[in-house]
Write an enzyme that holds these catalytic residues in place. Structure first.
Site, PDB file in Angstrom:
ATOM      1  N   HIS A 173      34.798  38.867  41.452  1.00 28.80           N
ATOM      2  CA  HIS A 173      34.222  39.808  40.181  1.00 28.80           C
ATOM      3  C   HIS A 173      35.392  40.776  39.912  1.00 28.80           C
ATOM      4  O   HIS A 173      35.880  41.051  38.580  1.00 28.80           O
ATOM      5  CB  HIS A 173      33.140  40.301  41.002  1.00 28.80           C
ATOM      6  CG  HIS A 173      32.375  41.430  39.706  1.00 28.80           C
ATOM      7  ND1 HIS A 173      31.407  41.470  39.079  1.00 28.80           N
ATOM      8  CD2 HIS A 173      32.990  42.859  39.710  1.00 28.80           C
ATOM      9  CE1 HIS A 173      31.173  42.358  38.398  1.00 28.80           C
ATOM     10  NE2 HIS A 173      32.091  43.400  38.843  1.00 28.80           N
ATOM     11  N   GLU A 174      35.976  41.491  40.807  1.00 29.08           N
ATOM     12  CA  GLU A 174      36.914  42.601  40.724  1.00 29.08           C
ATOM     13  C   GLU A 174      38.367  41.736  40.056  1.00 29.08           C
ATOM     14  O   GLU A 174      38.914  42.651  39.524  1.00 29.08           O
ATOM     15  CB  GLU A 174      37.131  43.346  42.055  1.00 29.08           C
ATOM     16  CG  GLU A 174      35.962  43.974  42.657  1.00 29.08           C
ATOM     17  CD  GLU A 174      35.469  44.824  41.588  1.00 29.08           C
ATOM     18  OE1 GLU A 174      35.946  45.379  40.595  1.00 29.08           O
ATOM     19  OE2 GLU A 174      34.182  44.964  41.924  1.00 29.08           O
ATOM     20  N   HIS A 194      38.111  42.293  36.418  1.00 30.35           N
ATOM     21  CA  HIS A 194      38.446  43.748  36.006  1.00 30.35           C
ATOM     22  C   HIS A 194      40.016  43.739  36.146  1.00 30.35           C
ATOM     23  O   HIS A 194      40.612  44.524  35.114  1.00 30.35           O
ATOM     24  CB  HIS A 194      37.721  44.766  36.775  1.00 30.35           C
ATOM     25  CG  HIS A 194      36.199  44.793  36.595  1.00 30.35           C
ATOM     26  ND1 HIS A 194      35.620  44.796  35.403  1.00 30.35           N
ATOM     27  CD2 HIS A 194      35.232  44.772  37.551  1.00 30.35           C
ATOM     28  CE1 HIS A 194      34.247  44.853  35.476  1.00 30.35           C
ATOM     29  NE2 HIS A 194      34.067  44.805  36.767  1.00 30.35           N
TER      30      HIS A 194
END
Length: 436
Positions: free
Chosen positions: A27-28, A31
């Site tokens: 997920h990170e 980003h």
């Protein structure tokens, strides 16, 4: 509890924990990669919260793992624009205003010379939307990849048209019994000579390939019918007279509705179940159903809080569809490893558990509420709308939308989420959801 059971439970929890850490890191990474793509400086990329147990700096980013695997984050410079006076730091006697100023100050606390062109808020709204959407999108990609891969290679437990057993008599399914009484009529399947191991290939002369079609045709028929079966490598046609009976109601998706019954045609046999790999098309449909159910579950969360409270602090039962947190999911992982099923079944179940967790991460983070990713996306979209409206009507550019002004609301939302998480945690410990 035996030593083997304890070891397998620990193994299941450990496997889930590894999958959880990977999902958070994945997920990170969404980003991080898009932020760097658009030239935003990212001082930190962290998996977990609390004390740092390992970190390493590469370039201008510190990569690390923290002690509590309950989330993760990246730090981007300039998440919020400066205040109206252009200052990054100010103080106010108002506690709500203080929250706004603290958030604004934190967004610039690692500002270095040359960062003026690498601030998050200076990027166009569509770029900020991509950066914030990339994290949840990575979870969606992982969920779809795992689900589709397992569905097409391993498959799902599916009812087939093969006969697993023949009912001896007609018993309304609304009655809580399975023993025949002298007044019960002989079941149509037994009277027609249907046997265990028969595979039904046609009904009333129409070819049958799946259980759903066969079940529907049986329900729609009351009276004489022909049933073609494969038995010992040869096809035989049996004559049956289907009777009206109270059978379980099905919803629009063909799923049984608990404790609801309808009058329909009845043959009287049990279908054999087996694990059948799905085609690509069927896998897409099943994945769509999974996403739809996930959305419904998110919407229904507030209505489930009373039952969750009763399950945690009273004698209430824990519903099968009750919200489950990280601890509850880890416990389920431990139970999976103790099931008396082949190892490939255990692997498939663990993968499905991980897919469901990633789908939940995607849906939850897309809620348009700060501090979730969806809240930042909503802020960027609102800014784009304001600026485009101003451009159309030839008004002055209103500038960046100051998301920092919403931080008091974000703290309230975060407080609600924390309370809900603690409630789920207590329920997962004292009254966990279990595999039946």
């Amino acid at each position: 509890m035996s030593t083997t059971t304890i070891l397998m439970t620990v193994l299941g929890i450990a496997v889930f924990a590894v999958g959880l850490l990977f999902s958070i890191a994945w997920h990170e990474l969404g980003h991080l990669s898009t932020a760097k793509l658009f030239g935003i400086r990212v001082p930190q990329y962290m998996v977990g919260f609390g004390p740092t147990i390992w970190s390493r700096r590469k370039g201008d980013t510190e990569y690390g793992i923290k002690a509590i695997p309950a989330g993760g984050y990246i730090r981007m410079i300039g998440m919020f624009p400066p205040g109206p006076d252009g200052r990054l730091e100010a103080r106010s006697t108002s506690p709500w205003r203080g929250m706004i100023e603290d958030a604004r100050s934190a967004a610039f606390e690692e500002l270095e010379p040359g960062d003026e062109s690498r601030l998050f808020y200076t990027r166009k709204p569509w770029k900020r939307v991509i950066v914030m959407f990339a994290g949840p999108f990575m979870n969606l990609v992982l969920a779809v990849a795992i689900f589709m891969g397992v569905a097409m290679t391993f498959g799902f437990q599916t009812q087939t048209t093969e006969v697993a057993g023949v009912q001896q008599c007609v018993i309304a399914q609304s009655e809580n019994r399975d023993t025949c009484e002298t007044s019960d009529p002989v079941s149509p399947a037994k009277a027609a000579g249907l046997e265990e191991g028969d595979k039904i290939v046609a009904f009333n002369g129409q070819k049958i390939d799946d259980w759903a079609t066969l079940s529907d045709k049986i329900r729609q028929t009351i009276g004489p019918a022909t049933i073609t079966v494969q038995r010992d490598g040869r096809e035989q046609t049996l004559n049956a007279v289907l009777k009206k009976n109270a059978v379980a109601k099905k919803d629009a998706d063909g799923e049984v509705v608990p404790d609801q019954y309808v009058s329909a045609g009845y043959l009287g046999f049990a279908a054999r179940t087996e694990i059948v790999p799905l085609s690509f098309g069927d896998s897409v449909v099943r994945m769509g159903d999974m996403i739809e159910n996930g959305v419904d579950s998110i919407i229904a969360l507030p209505s489930k809080i009373p039952a969750l409270w009763n399950a945690a602090f009273s004698d209430g039962e824990r519903a099968d569809d009750s919200p489950v947190g990280v601890v509850g999911a880890a416990r389920i992982g431990g139970e999976v490893m103790n099931l008396d099923v082949p190892a490939q079944n255990q692997i498939a179940m663990m993968l499905f558990l991980l897919a469901g967790f990633n789908l939940s991460l995607f849906l939850f983070n897309m809620l348009p509420l700060l501090p979730l990713d969806g809240g930042h996306i909503a802020g960027a979209l609102w800014e784009a709308l304001r600026r485009n409206v101003a451009r159309v009507f030839k008004r002055p550019d209103p500038g960046p939308f100051d998301v920092a002004k919403l931080m008091p609301v974000a703290y309230v939302v975060a407080g609600i989420f924390i309370c809900f998480t603690l409630l789920v945690l207590v329920a997962d410990i004292v009254n966990p959801v279990k595999i039946t």
